[in-house]
Design a protein around this motif. Sequence first.
Motif, PDB file in Angstrom:
ATOM      1  N   LEU A   1       0.821  -1.206   0.000  1.00  0.00           N
ATOM      2  CA  LEU A   1       0.000   0.000   0.000  1.00  0.00           C
ATOM      3  C   LEU A   1       0.860   1.263   0.000  1.00  0.00           C
ATOM      4  CD1 LEU A   1      -2.895  -0.980   2.428  1.00  0.00           C
ATOM      5  CD2 LEU A   1      -2.980  -0.718  -0.061  1.00  0.00           C
ATOM      6  N   ALA A   2       1.945   1.249   0.762  1.00  0.00           N
ATOM      7  CA  ALA A   2       2.841   2.404   0.790  1.00  0.00           C
ATOM      8  C   ALA A   2       3.487   2.614  -0.579  1.00  0.00           C
ATOM      9  CB  ALA A   2       3.917   2.217   1.855  1.00  0.00           C
ATOM     10  N   LEU A   3       3.885   1.523  -1.239  1.00  0.00           N
ATOM     11  CA  LEU A   3       4.474   1.624  -2.561  1.00  0.00           C
ATOM     12  C   LEU A   3       3.467   2.177  -3.563  1.00  0.00           C
ATOM     13  CD1 LEU A   3       6.865   1.058  -4.434  1.00  0.00           C
ATOM     14  CD2 LEU A   3       5.945  -1.234  -4.758  1.00  0.00           C
ATOM     15  N   LEU A   4       2.237   1.688  -3.528  1.00  0.00           N
ATOM     16  CA  LEU A   4       1.202   2.198  -4.428  1.00  0.00           C
ATOM     17  C   LEU A   4       0.913   3.666  -4.160  1.00  0.00           C
ATOM     18  CD1 LEU A   4      -1.320  -0.787  -4.561  1.00  0.00           C
ATOM     19  CD2 LEU A   4       0.224   0.013  -6.364  1.00  0.00           C
ATOM     20  N   PHE A   5       0.909   4.057  -2.900  1.00  0.00           N
ATOM     21  CA  PHE A   5       0.681   5.453  -2.547  1.00  0.00           C
ATOM     22  C   PHE A   5       1.799   6.344  -3.093  1.00  0.00           C
ATOM     23  CE2 PHE A   5       1.366   9.023   0.389  1.00  0.00           C
ATOM     24  CZ  PHE A   5       0.136   9.652   0.265  1.00  0.00           C
ATOM     25  N   LEU A   6       3.036   5.904  -2.937  1.00  0.00           N
ATOM     26  CA  LEU A   6       4.162   6.687  -3.441  1.00  0.00           C
ATOM     27  C   LEU A   6       4.157   6.766  -4.963  1.00  0.00           C
ATOM     28  CD1 LEU A   6       6.998   5.529  -1.032  1.00  0.00           C
ATOM     29  CD2 LEU A   6       5.827   7.739  -1.082  1.00  0.00           C
ATOM     30  N   LEU A   7       3.795   5.684  -5.631  1.00  0.00           N
ATOM     31  CA  LEU A   7       3.691   5.714  -7.092  1.00  0.00           C
ATOM     32  C   LEU A   7       2.585   6.666  -7.533  1.00  0.00           C
ATOM     33  CD1 LEU A   7       4.186   1.963  -8.027  1.00  0.00           C
ATOM     34  CD2 LEU A   7       5.742   3.856  -8.498  1.00  0.00           C
ATOM     35  N   GLY A   8       1.479   6.664  -6.824  1.00  0.00           N
ATOM     36  CA  GLY A   8       0.389   7.581  -7.142  1.00  0.00           C
ATOM     37  C   GLY A   8       0.798   9.030  -6.940  1.00  0.00           C
ATOM     38  N   CYS A   9       1.522   9.301  -5.876  1.00  0.00           N
ATOM     39  CA  CYS A   9       2.006  10.668  -5.630  1.00  0.00           C
ATOM     40  C   CYS A   9       2.968  11.105  -6.728  1.00  0.00           C
ATOM     41  CB  CYS A   9       2.690  10.757  -4.274  1.00  0.00           C
ATOM     42  SG  CYS A   9       1.541  10.719  -2.892  1.00  0.00           S
ATOM     43  N   GLY A  10       3.835  10.201  -7.163  1.00  0.00           N
ATOM     44  CA  GLY A  10       4.770  10.508  -8.244  1.00  0.00           C
ATOM     45  C   GLY A  10       4.041  10.796  -9.545  1.00  0.00           C
TER      46      GLY A  10
END
Length: 52
Positions: free
Chosen positions: A7-16
């Motif tokens: 979930l943290a990885l998906l969140f960071l990818l979404g922010c990017g």
Amino acid sequence: MSSGGVLALLFLLGCGWLLLATVRAVVRGGLGPADPPASHPGVDPAGFLSSR
């Protein structure tokens, strides 16, 4: 990797992705209706299609 890590990885990818989309819009001068892409058909004030 735990589900929290995923979930943290998906969140960071979404922010990017959001950051890149924002920078792209700013560089292009905005994505508003006043400057539609050339691939979309133009419409005159009466509502008829026009070739710009």
